[in-house]
Design a protein around this motif. Sequence first.
Motif, PDB file in Angstrom:
ATOM      1  N   CYS A   1       0.837  -1.202   0.000  1.00  0.00           N
ATOM      2  CA  CYS A   1       0.000   0.000   0.000  1.00  0.00           C
ATOM      3  C   CYS A   1       0.869   1.249   0.000  1.00  0.00           C
ATOM      4  CB  CYS A   1      -0.917  -0.009   1.218  1.00  0.00           C
ATOM      5  SG  CYS A   1      -2.051   1.410   1.285  1.00  0.00           S
ATOM      6  N   ARG A   2       0.455   2.254  -0.778  1.00  0.00           N
ATOM      7  CA  ARG A   2       1.223   3.490  -0.890  1.00  0.00           C
ATOM      8  C   ARG A   2       1.093   4.379   0.350  1.00  0.00           C
ATOM      9  NH1 ARG A   2       2.781   5.253  -5.872  1.00  0.00           N
ATOM     10  NH2 ARG A   2       4.059   6.672  -4.604  1.00  0.00           N
ATOM     11  N   HIS A   3       0.239   3.992   1.292  1.00  0.00           N
ATOM     12  CA  HIS A   3       0.035   4.793   2.492  1.00  0.00           C
ATOM     13  C   HIS A   3       1.097   4.472   3.544  1.00  0.00           C
ATOM     14  CE1 HIS A   3      -2.661   5.528   6.276  1.00  0.00           C
ATOM     15  NE2 HIS A   3      -1.913   6.596   6.039  1.00  0.00           N
ATOM     16  N   ARG A   4       1.010   3.310   4.163  1.00  0.00           N
ATOM     17  CA  ARG A   4       1.943   2.960   5.227  1.00  0.00           C
ATOM     18  C   ARG A   4       2.700   1.654   4.947  1.00  0.00           C
ATOM     19  NH1 ARG A   4       3.915   6.285   6.529  1.00  0.00           N
ATOM     20  NH2 ARG A   4       4.710   5.358   8.449  1.00  0.00           N
ATOM     21  N   GLY A   5       2.656   1.212   3.688  1.00  0.00           N
ATOM     22  CA  GLY A   5       3.465   0.057   3.314  1.00  0.00           C
ATOM     23  C   GLY A   5       2.910  -1.286   3.715  1.00  0.00           C
ATOM     24  N   MET A   6       1.617  -1.357   3.983  1.00  0.00           N
ATOM     25  CA  MET A   6       1.002  -2.625   4.387  1.00  0.00           C
ATOM     26  C   MET A   6       0.881  -3.570   3.186  1.00  0.00           C
ATOM     27  SD  MET A   6      -0.416  -4.397   6.815  1.00  0.00           S
ATOM     28  CE  MET A   6      -1.554  -5.756   7.068  1.00  0.00           C
ATOM     29  N   ILE A   7       1.078  -4.871   3.412  1.00  0.00           N
ATOM     30  CA  ILE A   7       0.800  -5.869   2.384  1.00  0.00           C
ATOM     31  C   ILE A   7      -0.695  -5.828   2.076  1.00  0.00           C
ATOM     32  CG2 ILE A   7       0.641  -8.353   1.954  1.00  0.00           C
ATOM     33  CD1 ILE A   7       3.424  -7.347   1.577  1.00  0.00           C
ATOM     34  N   LEU A   8      -1.023  -5.807   0.793  1.00  0.00           N
ATOM     35  CA  LEU A   8      -2.421  -5.655   0.398  1.00  0.00           C
ATOM     36  C   LEU A   8      -3.169  -6.978   0.327  1.00  0.00           C
ATOM     37  CD1 LEU A   8      -1.764  -3.043  -2.403  1.00  0.00           C
ATOM     38  CD2 LEU A   8      -3.013  -2.605  -0.285  1.00  0.00           C
ATOM     39  N   VAL A   9      -2.573  -7.973  -0.303  1.00  0.00           N
ATOM     40  CA  VAL A   9      -3.225  -9.267  -0.500  1.00  0.00           C
ATOM     41  C   VAL A   9      -2.259 -10.342  -0.024  1.00  0.00           C
ATOM     42  CG1 VAL A   9      -4.231 -10.857  -2.183  1.00  0.00           C
ATOM     43  CG2 VAL A   9      -4.509  -8.382  -2.486  1.00  0.00           C
ATOM     44  N   ASP A  10      -2.701 -11.178   0.920  1.00  0.00           N
ATOM     45  CA  ASP A  10      -1.783 -12.170   1.489  1.00  0.00           C
ATOM     46  C   ASP A  10      -2.067 -13.596   1.050  1.00  0.00           C
ATOM     47  OD1 ASP A  10      -4.116 -12.531   2.885  1.00  0.00           O
ATOM     48  OD2 ASP A  10      -3.243 -12.286   4.878  1.00  0.00           O
ATOM     49  N   THR A  11      -3.199 -13.824   0.378  1.00  0.00           N
ATOM     50  CA  THR A  11      -3.521 -15.150  -0.147  1.00  0.00           C
ATOM     51  C   THR A  11      -4.195 -14.979  -1.508  1.00  0.00           C
ATOM     52  OG1 THR A  11      -5.671 -15.153   0.978  1.00  0.00           O
ATOM     53  CG2 THR A  11      -3.818 -16.219   2.124  1.00  0.00           C
TER      54      THR A  11
ATOM     55  N   LYS B   1     -10.267 -13.808  -5.220  1.00  0.00           N
ATOM     56  CA  LYS B   1     -11.023 -13.056  -6.219  1.00  0.00           C
ATOM     57  C   LYS B   1     -11.299 -11.675  -5.650  1.00  0.00           C
ATOM     58  CE  LYS B   1     -13.203 -14.527  -9.406  1.00  0.00           C
ATOM     59  NZ  LYS B   1     -12.903 -14.690 -10.843  1.00  0.00           N
ATOM     60  N   ILE B   2     -10.922 -10.637  -6.402  1.00  0.00           N
ATOM     61  CA  ILE B   2     -11.187  -9.260  -5.987  1.00  0.00           C
ATOM     62  C   ILE B   2     -12.518  -8.840  -6.595  1.00  0.00           C
ATOM     63  CG2 ILE B   2     -10.363  -6.886  -5.978  1.00  0.00           C
ATOM     64  CD1 ILE B   2      -8.492  -8.749  -4.496  1.00  0.00           C
ATOM     65  N   GLY B   3     -13.533  -8.700  -5.763  1.00  0.00           N
ATOM     66  CA  GLY B   3     -14.856  -8.374  -6.264  1.00  0.00           C
ATOM     67  C   GLY B   3     -14.977  -6.937  -6.735  1.00  0.00           C
ATOM     68  N   GLY B   4     -14.506  -5.999  -5.930  1.00  0.00           N
ATOM     69  CA  GLY B   4     -14.605  -4.590  -6.295  1.00  0.00           C
ATOM     70  C   GLY B   4     -13.236  -3.983  -6.489  1.00  0.00           C
ATOM     71  N   ALA B   5     -12.584  -3.672  -5.379  1.00  0.00           N
ATOM     72  CA  ALA B   5     -11.276  -3.025  -5.435  1.00  0.00           C
ATOM     73  C   ALA B   5     -10.285  -3.773  -4.551  1.00  0.00           C
ATOM     74  CB  ALA B   5     -11.394  -1.572  -4.976  1.00  0.00           C
ATOM     75  N   ILE B   6      -9.028  -3.505  -4.773  1.00  0.00           N
ATOM     76  CA  ILE B   6      -7.977  -4.032  -3.904  1.00  0.00           C
ATOM     77  C   ILE B   6      -7.951  -3.129  -2.674  1.00  0.00           C
ATOM     78  CG2 ILE B   6      -5.516  -4.520  -3.690  1.00  0.00           C
ATOM     79  CD1 ILE B   6      -5.464  -4.641  -6.803  1.00  0.00           C
ATOM     80  N   ARG B   7      -8.357  -3.659  -1.537  1.00  0.00           N
ATOM     81  CA  ARG B   7      -8.512  -2.831  -0.336  1.00  0.00           C
ATOM     82  C   ARG B   7      -7.422  -3.149   0.670  1.00  0.00           C
ATOM     83  NH1 ARG B   7     -10.442  -2.633   4.762  1.00  0.00           N
ATOM     84  NH2 ARG B   7     -10.807  -4.900   4.798  1.00  0.00           N
ATOM     85  N   CYS B   8      -6.737  -2.111   1.118  1.00  0.00           N
ATOM     86  CA  CYS B   8      -5.736  -2.304   2.154  1.00  0.00           C
ATOM     87  C   CYS B   8      -6.433  -2.620   3.474  1.00  0.00           C
ATOM     88  CB  CYS B   8      -4.879  -1.051   2.310  1.00  0.00           C
ATOM     89  SG  CYS B   8      -3.646  -1.206   3.629  1.00  0.00           S
ATOM     90  N   PRO B   9      -6.035  -3.695   4.156  1.00  0.00           N
ATOM     91  CA  PRO B   9      -6.703  -4.055   5.407  1.00  0.00           C
ATOM     92  C   PRO B   9      -6.364  -3.155   6.583  1.00  0.00           C
ATOM     93  CG  PRO B   9      -4.884  -5.557   4.979  1.00  0.00           C
ATOM     94  CD  PRO B   9      -5.000  -4.679   3.767  1.00  0.00           C
ATOM     95  N   TYR B  10      -5.418  -2.229   6.400  1.00  0.00           N
ATOM     96  CA  TYR B  10      -4.968  -1.372   7.505  1.00  0.00           C
ATOM     97  C   TYR B  10      -5.848  -0.128   7.629  1.00  0.00           C
ATOM     98  CZ  TYR B  10      -1.317   0.731  10.554  1.00  0.00           C
ATOM     99  OH  TYR B  10      -0.604   1.287  11.589  1.00  0.00           O
ATOM    100  N   HIS B  11      -5.850   0.745   6.629  1.00  0.00           N
ATOM    101  CA  HIS B  11      -6.657   1.968   6.675  1.00  0.00           C
ATOM    102  C   HIS B  11      -7.662   2.061   5.533  1.00  0.00           C
ATOM    103  CE1 HIS B  11      -2.926   3.032   8.922  1.00  0.00           C
ATOM    104  NE2 HIS B  11      -3.794   3.628   9.736  1.00  0.00           N
ATOM    105  N   SER B  12      -7.839   0.949   4.828  1.00  0.00           N
ATOM    106  CA  SER B  12      -8.890   0.813   3.819  1.00  0.00           C
ATOM    107  C   SER B  12      -8.690   1.681   2.578  1.00  0.00           C
ATOM    108  CB  SER B  12     -10.272   1.090   4.440  1.00  0.00           C
ATOM    109  OG  SER B  12     -11.276   0.362   3.755  1.00  0.00           O
TER     110      SER B  12
END
Length: 384
Positions: free
Chosen positions: A85-95, A98-109
């Motif tokens: 993630c371009r915000h705080r460097g969180m891994i976005l997808v760990d497994t 299927k991405i239904g809508g958007a790739i969502r960061c689990p940290y700050h969304s």
Amino acid sequence: MNKYSPLSSVLADVNVANGLPNEHYIDPVVFAEERKSVLYANWSGIGFGKDVPEEGDAKPVDFLGMPLLIVRDRDGEIGVFQNTCRHRGMILVDTPRKIGGAIRCPYHSWCYSLKGELRATPHVGGPGHNTHKDVDRKDLGLVRVRSYVWRDVIFVNVDGNAPAFEDAHAALMDRWKEFDKPVHHGGETSSFKLEVKTNWKLAVENYCESYHLPWVHPGLNSYSRLEDHYSIEERGHYSGQGTLVYRQLTDQDGATFDDFDGLSDKWNEGAEYVALYPNVLLGVQRDHAFAIVLEPVDQENTVEHIELYYAKSIDETPQHDGLRASNAQLWKTVFEEDVFVVEGMQKGRHGVLFDGGRFSPAMDGPTHNFHHWVASQIENGRAE
């Protein structure tokens, strides 16, 4: 001055050259150097298109410690992004998912489209304020990594400085232009992996030569003999072997796989097996093909990801399910026969008095070609 062995003897002609020194197989510092100068600086394989078959499919990949994300977007195109993630460097997808809508960061969304654009930044301007004048979304999309898909293999150039894939590998693409047609994965039985205690380069070296066939592959050598093989060398790009005796697999009723359309007579009984530098091993036959991506885990461990492909899909040819399973088992047996060799060479590289070895000028041209290329890439990196 670099404290490691000079590579001039590796860059010599095959009749007098030595192989790469021991540290190129056992030293973590040299492994890190090769990561930068060899694997990140060229077009390396990281996966397969069949792993993200549908729109919205995403698969995370660890490539030499770098988190990457393979995504098939709504246009059906495959893209590769840094999985950060371009915000705080969180891994976005760990497994894989299927991405239904958007790739969502689990940290700050923070949310990204399947093409990597930053689409949503919840509360970035304070509670209830999803924008901020100093946060420009168009500048904060996911970092895209150069990628190219050929023969279903997903290649990446991490440092972004390699020539375009079509230019870098024009020679092999032209050599195999008769096979420039869709390939269909053989399904679950046609996918397997081998975890091997060896440096990735030894898997390349073993694959690209036929010299070892009589002793390591006696079954294969019983009909496709050493003398039926020829060496393939394209300095600076690829090397391998071909055979003039390819025997199609048949089932109990004498049925065979469908051939790829439009092949010349060369392929009636011929086949070729090429290492496309740095880490992709490819094979083509009249009725099926395979691709192997070598995943370098560290200097002494490699995972071989092996996939088999056919001219017709499994949906079109359900009558060949058993034949596909038999073919996969045959190839798995061949590849497993090589394990003791590449693991044995890895152990041998801890022999402190070993000088890199010598080559047979008549039989080891493909292997020397690979050593020469690796040494050239390292020398280029050290000169920067």
